[in-house]
Motif scaffolding. Structure first.
Motif, mmCIF file in Angstrom:
data_model
loop_
_atom_site.group_PDB
_atom_site.id
_atom_site.type_symbol
_atom_site.label_atom_id
_atom_site.label_comp_id
_atom_site.label_asym_id
_atom_site.label_seq_id
_atom_site.Cartn_x
_atom_site.Cartn_y
_atom_site.Cartn_z
ATOM 1 N N VAL A 101 0.822 -1.207 0.000
ATOM 2 C CA VAL A 101 0.000 0.000 0.000
ATOM 3 C C VAL A 101 0.858 1.259 0.000
ATOM 4 C CG1 VAL A 101 -1.691 1.320 1.333
ATOM 5 C CG2 VAL A 101 -1.929 -1.155 1.120
ATOM 6 N N ALA A 102 1.962 1.243 0.746
ATOM 7 C CA ALA A 102 2.824 2.421 0.853
ATOM 8 C C ALA A 102 4.232 1.988 1.229
ATOM 9 C CB ALA A 102 2.273 3.397 1.888
ATOM 10 N N VAL A 103 5.223 2.832 0.874
ATOM 11 C CA VAL A 103 6.625 2.550 1.176
ATOM 12 C C VAL A 103 7.319 3.831 1.624
ATOM 13 C CG1 VAL A 103 8.853 1.784 0.293
ATOM 14 C CG2 VAL A 103 6.766 0.666 -0.503
ATOM 15 N N SER A 104 8.131 3.726 2.676
ATOM 16 C CA SER A 104 9.046 4.794 3.086
ATOM 17 C C SER A 104 10.384 4.133 3.412
ATOM 18 C CB SER A 104 8.536 5.534 4.326
ATOM 19 O OG SER A 104 7.420 6.333 4.020
ATOM 20 N N LEU A 105 11.478 4.798 3.060
ATOM 21 C CA LEU A 105 12.787 4.243 3.425
ATOM 22 C C LEU A 105 13.815 5.363 3.469
ATOM 23 C CD1 LEU A 105 14.042 4.387 0.408
ATOM 24 C CD2 LEU A 105 13.271 2.032 0.198
ATOM 25 N N GLY A 106 14.951 5.074 4.078
ATOM 26 C CA GLY A 106 15.973 6.098 4.177
ATOM 27 C C GLY A 106 17.208 5.603 4.900
ATOM 28 N N ARG A 107 18.200 6.480 4.954
ATOM 29 C CA ARG A 107 19.480 6.175 5.581
ATOM 30 C C ARG A 107 19.487 6.643 7.038
ATOM 31 N NH1 ARG A 107 24.411 9.528 3.460
ATOM 32 N NH2 ARG A 107 23.726 8.621 1.473
ATOM 33 N N TYR A 116 22.575 -0.375 12.930
ATOM 34 C CA TYR A 116 21.649 -0.306 11.815
ATOM 35 C C TYR A 116 21.989 0.927 10.990
ATOM 36 C CZ TYR A 116 18.834 -3.754 14.318
ATOM 37 O OH TYR A 116 18.408 -4.884 14.961
ATOM 38 N N THR A 117 21.929 0.788 9.674
ATOM 39 C CA THR A 117 22.311 1.886 8.793
ATOM 40 C C THR A 117 21.169 2.399 7.919
ATOM 41 O OG1 THR A 117 23.006 0.326 7.083
ATOM 42 C CG2 THR A 117 24.699 1.069 8.661
ATOM 43 N N HIS A 118 20.180 1.535 7.618
ATOM 44 C CA HIS A 118 19.068 1.920 6.763
ATOM 45 C C HIS A 118 17.773 1.297 7.291
ATOM 46 C CE1 HIS A 118 22.617 2.405 4.224
ATOM 47 N NE2 HIS A 118 21.926 3.281 3.516
ATOM 48 N N ALA A 119 16.654 1.945 6.973
ATOM 49 C CA ALA A 119 15.357 1.440 7.414
ATOM 50 C C ALA A 119 14.368 1.465 6.265
ATOM 51 C CB ALA A 119 14.828 2.279 8.575
ATOM 52 N N VAL A 120 13.501 0.463 6.246
ATOM 53 C CA VAL A 120 12.456 0.363 5.226
ATOM 54 C C VAL A 120 11.123 0.134 5.928
ATOM 55 C CG1 VAL A 120 11.616 -0.865 3.188
ATOM 56 C CG2 VAL A 120 14.086 -0.685 3.602
ATOM 57 N N PHE A 171 -3.409 4.924 2.313
ATOM 58 C CA PHE A 171 -2.353 4.829 1.310
ATOM 59 C C PHE A 171 -1.227 5.831 1.539
ATOM 60 C CE2 PHE A 171 -5.915 2.725 -0.670
ATOM 61 C CZ PHE A 171 -5.338 1.674 -1.354
ATOM 62 N N ARG A 172 -1.318 6.596 2.649
ATOM 63 C CA ARG A 172 -0.292 7.584 2.997
ATOM 64 C C ARG A 172 -0.033 8.528 1.817
ATOM 65 N NH1 ARG A 172 4.716 6.059 5.896
ATOM 66 N NH2 ARG A 172 3.988 6.314 8.038
ATOM 67 N N LYS A 173 -1.108 9.093 1.320
ATOM 68 C CA LYS A 173 -1.031 10.022 0.197
ATOM 69 C C LYS A 173 -1.449 11.414 0.660
ATOM 70 C CE LYS A 173 0.075 6.870 -2.851
ATOM 71 N NZ LYS A 173 1.423 6.852 -3.484
ATOM 72 N N GLY A 174 -1.200 12.397 -0.203
ATOM 73 C CA GLY A 174 -1.572 13.766 0.106
ATOM 74 C C GLY A 174 -0.370 14.606 0.486
ATOM 75 N N GLU A 175 -0.578 15.901 0.593
ATOM 76 C CA GLU A 175 0.497 16.855 0.841
ATOM 77 C C GLU A 175 1.277 16.543 2.111
ATOM 78 O OE1 GLU A 175 2.894 20.233 0.129
ATOM 79 O OE2 GLU A 175 1.506 19.122 -1.150
ATOM 80 N N GLU A 176 0.597 16.156 3.177
ATOM 81 C CA GLU A 176 1.290 15.948 4.449
ATOM 82 C C GLU A 176 2.167 14.704 4.462
ATOM 83 O OE1 GLU A 176 -2.757 14.115 6.548
ATOM 84 O OE2 GLU A 176 -1.752 15.854 7.385
ATOM 85 N N PHE A 177 2.020 13.835 3.471
ATOM 86 C CA PHE A 177 2.873 12.655 3.372
ATOM 87 C C PHE A 177 3.999 12.841 2.353
ATOM 88 C CE2 PHE A 177 -0.786 10.428 5.317
ATOM 89 C CZ PHE A 177 -0.112 9.723 6.307
ATOM 90 N N ASN A 178 4.121 14.027 1.799
ATOM 91 C CA ASN A 178 5.143 14.266 0.786
ATOM 92 C C ASN A 178 6.519 14.532 1.377
ATOM 93 O OD1 ASN A 178 3.461 13.850 -1.349
ATOM 94 N ND2 ASN A 178 3.066 16.017 -1.753
ATOM 95 N N TYR A 179 6.596 14.733 2.653
ATOM 96 C CA TYR A 179 7.868 14.991 3.326
ATOM 97 C C TYR A 179 7.676 14.673 4.796
ATOM 98 C CZ TYR A 179 5.027 19.195 3.404
ATOM 99 O OH TYR A 179 3.956 20.052 3.485
ATOM 100 N N GLY A 180 8.768 14.587 5.532
ATOM 101 C CA GLY A 180 8.659 14.324 6.961
ATOM 102 C C GLY A 180 9.699 13.346 7.457
ATOM 103 N N VAL A 181 9.464 12.822 8.646
ATOM 104 C CA VAL A 181 10.385 11.904 9.310
ATOM 105 C C VAL A 181 9.600 10.727 9.863
ATOM 106 C CG1 VAL A 181 11.954 11.598 11.275
ATOM 107 C CG2 VAL A 181 12.035 13.711 9.934
ATOM 108 N N GLU A 182 10.092 9.523 9.590
ATOM 109 C CA GLU A 182 9.511 8.317 10.192
ATOM 110 C C GLU A 182 10.268 8.014 11.487
ATOM 111 O OE1 GLU A 182 6.968 7.133 6.763
ATOM 112 O OE2 GLU A 182 6.919 6.990 8.945
#
Length: 277
Positions: A101-107, A116-120, A171-182
């Motif tokens: 449904v949705a994906v976020s990942l980063g270093r 740990y170096t990366h998260a998905v 689905f984690r869509k919309g303006e507020e999901f376009n940037y941020g921190v998990e």
């Protein structure tokens, strides 16, 4: 790869804990998700200035979702090109397999005990979708050819939770999901802590999240049902509106109070990792 808001002068009220102190481990991981197919809004500012009560109705419709968290330990020698290749294949896997449904990942940028170096982070509709995901030949090929050549270890955590029953939150869509921190918070509660102490700990974090909707976009939590990774028993994933919102939350009196309750109420050994990109 595990929340702080604006400081309030009012004394927070949190559920009480049992007096026992079972052995528990936890890992806090956060990462910036403003890259890949999202664009960072340089004019985004955190404007909230006080703690507020949640406007959510107790009768608000909810939809069950299944969250997948994968923490990676990359090898010391990892070029920018190889890192981009690894993250790109993990991210675009959502377009090659059904159920995601949705994906976020980063270093992960800071040093931590677990290394740990990366998260998905991935969201699925059902547990059956997660099972199919693990068994999918395409995903196995991604791991074999584009992840494990660059990593020497990984840990997976899967849990069922609930979100607002609406297309954008699901689905984690919309303006507020376009940037941020998990912010990913993984717990490893000892068997003697399961039950009321764990419920109180998670309830405290959820209560805190609801009091700062101007900083938090969405938060889910649940118990890990992935039998192949028993090192963690529970997880909380919180999406902040920006890195500034995340920093404000981490520095708040309310979060410190909750963290103190966790440490003194049911956590014997706390391993903390705060990660950003």
């Amino acid at each position: 790869m595990l929340l702080e808001a604006l400081t309030s002068t009012a004394a927070p009220s949190f559920p009480s804990f049992r007096r026992q102190c079972p052995t528990t481990l936890s890992c806090h991981v956060s990462f910036d998700v403003s890259g890949l197919n999202t664009r960072r809004n340089p004019t985004m500012k955190v404007t909230a200035c006080s703690k507020v009560e949640s406007s959510s109705s107790p009768l608000e419709k909810k939809r069950k979702v299944v969250e997948h968290v994968c923490l990676l330990k990359a090898k010391q020698v990892l070029s920018d090109k190889d890192e981009k290749d690894m993250l790109d294949y993990l991210y675009t896997s959502q377009y090659q397999m059904r159920g995601i449904v949705a994906v976020s990942l980063g270093r992960i940028s800071n040093d931590n005990v677990e290394n740990y170096t990366h998260a998905v982070f991935m969201r699925f509709q059902t547990k059956a979708d997660v099972t199919k995901f693990y068994e999918n030949p395409f995903y196995s090929k991604v791991l074999k050819e584009h992840v494990m050549p660059y990593c020497h270890d990984l840990v997976n955590v899967d849990y069922e939770s609930e979100v607002e029953d609406d297309m954008l939150p699901i689905f984690r869509k919309g303006e507020e999901f376009n940037y941020g921190v998990e912010f990913v918070h993984l717990f490893a509660f000892d068997d003697s802590a399961l039950g009321a102490p764990v419920e109180d700990a998670l309830a405290s974090l959820e209560k805190l999240r609801k009091e700062f909707p101007s900083l938090v976009v969405q938060s889910t939590q649940g118990s890990n049902f992935n039998l192949s990774s028993k090192e963690y028993t529970h997880a909380v994933v919180t999406r902040f509106r920006s890195s500034e919102a995340f920093e404000i939350f981490l520095g708040s009196t309310e979060y410190r109070d909750v963290r103190r309750l966790l440490i003194h109420g049911c956590i014997f050994n706390l391993s903390s990792v705060d990660l950003f990109k």
